[in-house]
Design a protein around this motif. Structure first.
Motif, PDB file in Angstrom:
ATOM      1  N   ASP A 419       1.173  -1.338  -0.136  1.00  2.82           N
ATOM      2  CA  ASP A 419       0.044   0.250   0.119  1.00  2.82           C
ATOM      3  C   ASP A 419       0.798   1.441   0.217  1.00  2.82           C
ATOM      4  O   ASP A 419       1.474   1.294   0.500  1.00  2.82           O
ATOM      5  CB  ASP A 419      -0.961   0.280   1.286  1.00  2.82           C
ATOM      6  CG  ASP A 419      -2.056   0.876   1.859  1.00  2.82           C
ATOM      7  OD1 ASP A 419      -2.581   0.904  -0.049  1.00  2.82           O
ATOM      8  OD2 ASP A 419      -1.531   2.250   1.940  1.00  2.82           O
ATOM      9  N   GLU A 420       0.292   2.349  -0.893  1.00  2.51           N
ATOM     10  CA  GLU A 420       1.270   3.768  -0.613  1.00  2.51           C
ATOM     11  C   GLU A 420       1.213   3.964   0.487  1.00  2.51           C
ATOM     12  O   GLU A 420       2.183   5.307   0.469  1.00  2.51           O
ATOM     13  CB  GLU A 420       0.802   4.622  -1.597  1.00  2.51           C
ATOM     14  CG  GLU A 420      -1.055   4.831  -1.484  1.00  2.51           C
ATOM     15  CD  GLU A 420      -1.567   5.661  -2.533  1.00  2.51           C
ATOM     16  OE1 GLU A 420      -0.732   5.667  -4.109  1.00  2.51           O
ATOM     17  OE2 GLU A 420      -2.348   6.208  -2.627  1.00  2.51           O
ATOM     18  N   ASP A 421       0.705   3.503   1.003  1.00  2.00           N
ATOM     19  CA  ASP A 421       0.656   4.310   2.978  1.00  2.00           C
ATOM     20  C   ASP A 421       1.519   3.491   3.946  1.00  2.00           C
ATOM     21  O   ASP A 421       1.330   4.023   4.872  1.00  2.00           O
ATOM     22  CB  ASP A 421      -0.216   5.298   3.199  1.00  2.00           C
ATOM     23  CG  ASP A 421      -0.650   6.094   2.104  1.00  2.00           C
ATOM     24  OD1 ASP A 421       0.303   6.858   1.414  1.00  2.00           O
ATOM     25  OD2 ASP A 421      -2.519   6.740   1.803  1.00  2.00           O
ATOM     26  N   ARG A 425      -4.984  -2.081   3.893  1.00  2.51           N
ATOM     27  CA  ARG A 425      -6.038  -1.167   3.164  1.00  2.51           C
ATOM     28  C   ARG A 425      -6.764  -2.312   1.954  1.00  2.51           C
ATOM     29  O   ARG A 425      -6.861  -3.263   2.050  1.00  2.51           O
ATOM     30  CB  ARG A 425      -5.717   0.078   2.300  1.00  2.51           C
ATOM     31  CG  ARG A 425      -6.196   0.690   1.757  1.00  2.51           C
ATOM     32  CD  ARG A 425      -5.598   2.002   0.932  1.00  2.51           C
ATOM     33  NE  ARG A 425      -4.801   2.561   1.200  1.00  2.51           N
ATOM     34  CZ  ARG A 425      -5.143   3.885   1.983  1.00  2.51           C
ATOM     35  NH1 ARG A 425      -5.878   4.009   1.640  1.00  2.51           N
ATOM     36  NH2 ARG A 425      -3.933   4.474   2.695  1.00  2.51           N
ATOM     37  N   TYR A 427      -9.207  -3.834  -1.413  1.00  2.00           N
ATOM     38  CA  TYR A 427      -9.071  -3.318  -2.755  1.00  2.00           C
ATOM     39  C   TYR A 427     -10.289  -4.327  -3.323  1.00  2.00           C
ATOM     40  O   TYR A 427      -9.761  -5.471  -3.712  1.00  2.00           O
ATOM     41  CB  TYR A 427      -8.080  -2.925  -3.310  1.00  2.00           C
ATOM     42  CG  TYR A 427      -7.131  -1.855  -2.715  1.00  2.00           C
ATOM     43  CD1 TYR A 427      -7.008  -0.323  -3.914  1.00  2.00           C
ATOM     44  CD2 TYR A 427      -6.193  -2.117  -1.903  1.00  2.00           C
ATOM     45  CE1 TYR A 427      -5.663   0.277  -3.456  1.00  2.00           C
ATOM     46  CE2 TYR A 427      -4.989  -1.958  -1.764  1.00  2.00           C
ATOM     47  CZ  TYR A 427      -5.461  -0.183  -2.171  1.00  2.00           C
ATOM     48  OH  TYR A 427      -4.337   0.743  -2.083  1.00  2.00           O
ATOM     49  N   PRO A 456     -10.732   2.699  -1.738  1.00  2.00           N
ATOM     50  CA  PRO A 456     -10.220   1.940  -1.010  1.00  2.00           C
ATOM     51  C   PRO A 456     -10.001   2.857  -0.005  1.00  2.00           C
ATOM     52  O   PRO A 456     -10.061   4.115  -0.258  1.00  2.00           O
ATOM     53  CB  PRO A 456      -9.042   1.636  -2.008  1.00  2.00           C
ATOM     54  CG  PRO A 456      -8.072   2.901  -3.183  1.00  2.00           C
ATOM     55  CD  PRO A 456      -9.975   3.127  -2.884  1.00  2.00           C
ATOM     56  N   GLY A 522      -9.043   7.254   3.715  1.00  2.00           N
ATOM     57  CA  GLY A 522      -8.315   7.101   1.979  1.00  2.00           C
ATOM     58  C   GLY A 522      -6.789   7.092   1.754  1.00  2.00           C
ATOM     59  O   GLY A 522      -6.316   7.098   2.990  1.00  2.00           O
ATOM     60  N   ARG A 523      -7.124   7.184   0.666  1.00  2.00           N
ATOM     61  CA  ARG A 523      -5.796   7.704  -0.095  1.00  2.00           C
ATOM     62  C   ARG A 523      -4.964   8.771   0.155  1.00  2.00           C
ATOM     63  O   ARG A 523      -6.303  10.186   0.309  1.00  2.00           O
ATOM     64  CB  ARG A 523      -5.930   7.938  -2.001  1.00  2.00           C
ATOM     65  CG  ARG A 523      -6.685   6.169  -2.909  1.00  2.00           C
ATOM     66  CD  ARG A 523      -6.217   6.266  -4.202  1.00  2.00           C
ATOM     67  NE  ARG A 523      -6.720   5.459  -4.847  1.00  2.00           N
ATOM     68  CZ  ARG A 523      -5.375   4.269  -4.822  1.00  2.00           C
ATOM     69  NH1 ARG A 523      -4.503   3.866  -4.512  1.00  2.00           N
ATOM     70  NH2 ARG A 523      -6.143   2.755  -5.481  1.00  2.00           N
ATOM     71  N   ASP A 524      -3.652   8.991  -0.205  1.00  2.00           N
ATOM     72  CA  ASP A 524      -3.036  10.064   0.099  1.00  2.00           C
ATOM     73  C   ASP A 524      -3.588  10.983   1.929  1.00  2.00           C
ATOM     74  O   ASP A 524      -3.629  11.664   2.612  1.00  2.00           O
ATOM     75  CB  ASP A 524      -3.125  10.989  -0.035  1.00  2.00           C
ATOM     76  CG  ASP A 524      -3.363  11.032  -1.892  1.00  2.00           C
ATOM     77  OD1 ASP A 524      -2.149  10.809  -2.705  1.00  2.00           O
ATOM     78  OD2 ASP A 524      -3.954  11.362  -2.799  1.00  2.00           O
ATOM     79  N   ARG A 525      -3.616   9.611   2.585  1.00  2.00           N
ATOM     80  CA  ARG A 525      -4.212   9.541   4.209  1.00  2.00           C
ATOM     81  C   ARG A 525      -4.983  10.592   4.178  1.00  2.00           C
ATOM     82  O   ARG A 525      -4.575  12.235   5.078  1.00  2.00           O
ATOM     83  CB  ARG A 525      -2.069  10.362   4.981  1.00  2.00           C
ATOM     84  CG  ARG A 525      -1.585   8.682   4.611  1.00  2.00           C
ATOM     85  CD  ARG A 525      -0.435   8.741   6.011  1.00  2.00           C
ATOM     86  NE  ARG A 525       0.238   7.595   6.415  1.00  2.00           N
ATOM     87  CZ  ARG A 525       0.992   7.777   6.791  1.00  2.00           C
ATOM     88  NH1 ARG A 525       1.380   8.114   7.466  1.00  2.00           N
ATOM     89  NH2 ARG A 525       2.241   6.788   6.639  1.00  2.00           N
ATOM     90  N   ASP A 526      -6.417  10.647   3.265  1.00  2.00           N
ATOM     91  CA  ASP A 526      -6.791  11.755   3.488  1.00  2.00           C
ATOM     92  C   ASP A 526      -7.929  11.041   4.953  1.00  2.00           C
ATOM     93  O   ASP A 526      -9.345  10.275   4.200  1.00  2.00           O
ATOM     94  CB  ASP A 526      -7.872  11.902   2.525  1.00  2.00           C
ATOM     95  CG  ASP A 526      -8.887  13.153   2.499  1.00  2.00           C
ATOM     96  OD1 ASP A 526      -8.820  13.652   3.740  1.00  2.00           O
ATOM     97  OD2 ASP A 526     -10.084  13.223   2.146  1.00  2.00           O
TER      98      ASP A 526
END
Length: 752
Positions: A419-421, A425, A427, A456, A522-526
Motif C-alpha cells: 500500500d502506498e501509505d 487497506r 481493494y 479503497p 482514504g488515499r493520500d491519508r485523507d
C-alpha cells in the motif's frame, strides 16, 4: 401462497409484466428456532404460508415454506407462543364454535416445532361435549436458497410426489434441493392429495371425546443438491466450553445463560475430512471431540464466517480453549493458497464466508461458495491463536497452528507494504463486497457531512487488529526462540503504530475530547471525518498510547455515541445518523461488548461500567436473546424498550457470546500461560456490584473468582505453578487486595 415476487422462471417470447422490487423480509416478529445447520422461521401464530422467510431450512436450503393447519376448514385462532429452548417452540391456538354456551375455548391446539426435526400437532378437547373434527395440513415448498429468501424472492412452487414407504409422505425434488414431509405416529393414516403447488394431508373424521386428545407427528427432512463435500455439519452434543455459574448482577446472569444456550444451538463442526490436527484425520481429536465453531447467525448467516466465528471464539476463551482450537483448525484448513481474483483468495488470507454453493445477493453482489473478501479475518485469526496460547491452549496445537498464523501474518505485512501509505487497506473486486470489515453495508462509511466514502479504505480498527496480531505473534515466536522473526515483526508493528498516529487522529473543536480517531483514511491519508464506534475496538490492541485511550474513552462515554442502551455505530450529532440503519447509528451488541473489554483493559472502568450497564438493561428487554443489532435512539427516563433492527439475526453468534465477554471484562481476567500468571484488574464493585463465578477454565483447570463488596478478589483452582498478579500496567490497583486459596467456590447472592 406467497406475498413476495417469484424468482424468474423459464423465459418466453411474451414480455414479462412489471413487478415491484423485492424487499428483504423483516424478522422483528419472526419466531426462530435453530439447531445448526437447520432452523425454522415462523410467524407468531405458527402457520407457515409461504411468505417472507417462513419455513424449515437446512444447509441454506428452504425445505418447506408452507405448513398450514385447518380445522373444520378454518384456521385456529392463535393465543400465544412459548419458546421451549433455542431449537423448539410451542404455538398455542384455540378452535371455537359459534353454538357453544360458554365463551371459554373447548378445543385447544398445540403445535411444537423443532428445528432439524419437524413438528407435532396436539388437539385437546377440554369441554364436556364430544367433537368430530375435519383436520387438514397443507405443505408446499420452493426449495429456495437462503440468499434468494433474504432478497425477498419466492421461488416457483415445486410439485410434490406422494410416497407411502413407511407411512404417508410428500417428497419434492429439484436440481438444487430435495425435501420430504412424513406423517408419522398418527392414530390413523391420512388421505393425501397433491397438485402442482403442494400437497395436503387430510383426516376427515377425528373423534375427540370430552377430555380426549389426538396427536400427529410430522418429520421434515432434506438438504441441498448436490451435497457439498466437506461442508460443515451438525456438531456433536458435547459443547467445547465449560458451563459457568455466575452470582451477582441478575442481568449479567441472564445474558450469560441465554447466550450460552443460543451458542449451543449455533454450533457447527468441520466436515472437511482434512488432516493436520493432532489426533488424526477428519478434524477429530484423540478425545473424540470434533472441531466445532460458531455459525455467524440465524437465519441469514448460519455458516462459517471467518470474522464472526473468530470473535465468538475469542469472547468465550474464559470458558476454555477448545472452541478456539476448533475454529482455528476449521479456518486453517481453508486458508488461502493461491491468487484467485474471483474468490479474492490470496496465499495466507483467511476465509470470509463459506456457503454450499455460489450465492446471489442482489444489487450486483455475487459471491462464490468459498469467499475471502475480508480485510479483518486474517489479523483476527492470528490474535485468536495468541489469545488461546495465553489462556493455555496445549503446546501441540499451538505449534501445529503456528505456521498458519505465520502465513496469515505474511499476507498482512505484504498487503500493507504494497500500500502506498503502508496501511492495511482493502481493494474490493467488482461483484464482491464493497466494504470488507464488520461494517460491510454499502453505506457503512460516511463522513461528517453524511456523504458515502468509497474504497479503497484503511479502517482504523483494522490497523489495530494488525498491530495486535504482529506484537502478539512476535511474543509467541520469541517464546519458541525465533528471535529474529520476533524482532522483525515488532519493528514492523512499531512503524504501523507511528503511521497510525500520524494519519488517523482528527482534531475537534467541540465534544468530550479535543480529538477522535477517524473511522478510516482514504488515499493520500485523507481521514474520514465523523465520530464512529470503530475507535472503541482499538482499545486493548496496543496501537493507542495512554492519552489516546483516554480520548477514545471520553468519546465512547459521550451521549453522541453512548445511547444509554449501548454504543452507537455512528455519532448522533452528525448528518446521516439513523438509529435504525445497519451501520449508521444502530447499536451492535458485540461492538459494545468489545468496547467494554477494551475500556477495562485500558483502566477506564467508569466508562466501561456505563456502557455495560446500558447493554445489560437492553438485554432485559430482549429477554436476554440479544439481536445482532438494535435501535440507537437516545435513552431517557421515560424511554420505551429498545427495538431490534427489523432484519437482525437473532440468535447471532457474537451477540450471544457478548455476555461472556462482558463477564470476563468485569472480572478483569488477563491470563498469561507462558509466564503462568493470571492478571486480575477488575473494576471496583461499586460500579456494577460484587461478582462471583465458578466454572471458568484456565489451562485446562477449573477456576473460580470472587470479587466481594470491598473489592477484594479471591481465586480458587489456579493450575499448578500459577500465580495471581494484581499490579502493574493500566487498570492496576482498583481493588483493596487479592489472594488465592483452595477453599470452596466463592459466591454471593444476586443483586436486587
Amino acid at each position: 401462497m406467497a406475498d413476495t415476487p417469484e424468482l424468474p422462471g423459464p423465459t418466453s417470447d411474451a414480455p414479462a409484466p412489471p413487478r415491484a422490487r423485492a424487499l428483504q423480509p423483516l424478522l422483528h416478529d419472526v419466531v426462530i428456532c435453530v439447531a445448526a445447520p437447520a432452523f425454522t422461521a415462523s410467524p407468531r401464530d405458527g402457520q407457515l404460508r409461504g411468505a417472507r422467510a417462513d419455513g424449515f431450512y437446512d444447509h441454506d436450503r428452504r425445505l418447506l415454506h408452507t405448513l398450514l393447519l385447518r380445522i373444520d376448514r378454518r384456521e385456529p385462532e392463535p393465543v400465544g407462543v412459548q419458546p421451549l429452548g433455542p431449537d423448539r417452540v410451542r404455538f398455542t391456538a384455540v378452535h371455537r364454535y359459534h353454538g357453544d354456551r360458554t365463551d371459554d375455548p373447548t378445543v385447544i391446539v398445540e403445535r411444537e416445532r423443532t428445528a432439524g426435526a419437524g413438528e407435532t400437532v396436539l388437539l385437546r378437547n377440554v369441554g364436556t361435549v364430544a367433537r368430530t373434527l375435519h383436520v387438514a395440513l397443507s405443505a408446499a415448498t420452493d426449495l429456495a436458497d437462503i440468499a434468494d429468501v433474504k432478497r425477498g424472492l419466492t421461488g416457483r412452487a415445486v410439485a410434490p410426489a406422494i410416497t407411502r414407504a413407511g407411512g404417508a409422505a410428500f417428497a419434492w425434488h429439484s436440481p438444487t434441493g430435495h425435501a420430504r414431509v412424513h406423517a408419522v405416529g398418527c392414530p390413523e393414516q391420512p388421505e393425501t392429495a397433491a397438485g402442482p403447488k403442494g400437497g395436503t394431508f387430510t383426516w376427515p373424521l377425528v373423534e375427540l371425546p370430552p377430555g380426549g386428545s389426538w396427536l400427529i407427528r410430522l418429520t421434515v427432512t432434506g438438504r441441498a443438491v448436490p451435497d457439498p463435500p466437506g461442508h460443515p455439519a451438525a456438531a456433536r452434543p458435547q459443547v467445547p466450553w465449560s458451563e459457568p455459574v455466575v452470582r451477582g448482577d441478575r442481568r449479567l446472569i441472564g445474558l450469560v445463560r441465554q447466550g450460552l444456550a443460543d451458542l449451543r444451538a449455533l454450533r457447527l463442526a468441520d466436515g472437511s475430512g482434512g488432516h493436520g490436527r493432532p489426533g488424526g484425520p477428519g478434524g477429530h481429536g484423540t478425545d473424540g471431540s470434533d472441531d466445532q465453531f460458531i455459525a455467524a447467525g440465524c437465519p441469514w448467516y448460519l455458516t462459517l464466517f471467518g470474522r464472526d466465528s473468530i470473535w465468538s471464539a475469542r469472547m468465550l476463551l474464559p470458558l476454555g480453549t477448545e472452541l478456539a482450537r476448533g475454529t482455528l483448525w476449521t479456518l486453517a484448513r481453508r486458508q488461502g493458497t493461491v491468487d484467485d481474483a474471483s474468490r479474492e483468495e490470496a496465499p495466507g488470507r483467511i476465509l470470509h464466508e463459506l456457503r454450499p454453493a455460489e450465492s446471489r445477493h442482489g444489487h450486483g453482489l455475487r459471491l462464490p461458495a468459498r469467499y475471502y473478501g475480508s480485510v479483518d479475518a486474517t489479523p483476527l485469526f492470528v490474535s485468536l491463536l495468541v489469545d488461546a496460547w495465553r489462556w493455555g491452549l496445549p503446546d501441540a496445537d499451538v505449534d501445529a497452528l503456528l505456521p498458519y498464523a505465520e502465513r496469515a501474518m505474511a499476507w498482512i505485512v505484504r498487503t500493507a507494504d504494497d500500500d502506498e501509505d503502508g496501511l492495511l487497506r482493502y481493494y474490493p473486486r467488482p461483484g464482491g463486497l464493497v466494504h470488507q470489515s464488520w461494517k460491510d453495508s454499502a453505506d457503512a462509511v460516511r463522513d461528517a457531512a453524511g456523504r458515502r466514502i468509497e474504497p479503497p479504505l484503511a479502517l482504523c480498527e483494522v490497523q489495530g487488529y494488525a498491530y495486535e496480531a504482529a506484537t502478539g505473534l512476535a511474543e509467541l515466536l520469541a517464546s519458541r526462540k525465533e528471535t529474529h522473526q520476533a524482532r522483525t515483526l515488532r519493528d514492523w508493528a512499531a512503524r504501523l503504530r507511528a503511521r497510525f498516529a500520524d494519519a488517523f487522529w482528527i482534531q475537534q473543536g467541540r465534544g468530550p475530547a479535543a480529538r477522535y480517531v477517524a473511522i478510516a483514511v482514504g488515499r493520500d491519508r485523507d481521514p474520514v471525518t465523523g465520530p464512529a464506534s470503530n475507535m472503541g475496538q482499538l482499545l486493548g490492541t496496543g496501537i493507542l498510547d495512554g492519552a489516546g485511550c483516554a480520548d477514545v474513552a471520553a468519546w465512547l462515554a459521550s451521549p453522541e455515541l453512548n445511547s444509554g442502551w449501548g454504543l452507537r455505530s455512528r455519532s448522533a450529532a452528525v448528518p446521516g445518523f439513523n438509529p435504525l440503519s445497519y451501520h449508521g447509528g444502530s447499536v451492535w451488541t458485540h461492538d459494545t461488548a468489545i468496547a467494554v473489554q477494551g475500556l477495562c483493559t485500558s483502566g477506564r472502568h467508569a466508562e466501561a461500567a456505563a456502557l455495560a450497564d446500558g447493554l445489560l438493561d437492553a438485554a432485559v428487554h430482549f429477554s436476554y436473546r440479544m439481536p445482532e443489532l438494535y435501535g440507537g435512539d437516545a435513552r431517557t427516563d421515560v424511554s420505551p424498550a429498545p427495538l431490534a433492527y427489523p432484519a437482525a439475526c437473532r440468535p447471532q453468534g457474537w451477540s450471544a457470546a457478548s455476555g461472556v465477554a462482558v463477564l470476563g471484562a468485569l472480572l478483569g481476567l488477563r491470563p498469561d500461560a507462558p509466564r503462568r500468571a493470571l492478571g486480575l484488574r477488575p473494576p471496583h464493585p461499586g460500579l456494577l456490584g460484587p461478582l462471583a463465578v465458578s466454572g471458568l477454565r484456565l489451562a485446562g483447570a477449573d477456576l473460580s473468582v470472587r470479587i466481594d463488596r470491598t473489592g477484594r478478589t479471591t481465586v480458587t483452582g489456579l493450575p499448578d505453578g500459577w500465580r495471581v498478579d494484581t499490579g502493574g500496567g493500566a487498570g492496576a490497583g482498583n481493588g483493596s487486595g487479592a489472594g488465592s486459596d483452595t477453599g470452596a467456590d466463592a459466591g454471593h447472592g444476586p443483586r436486587g
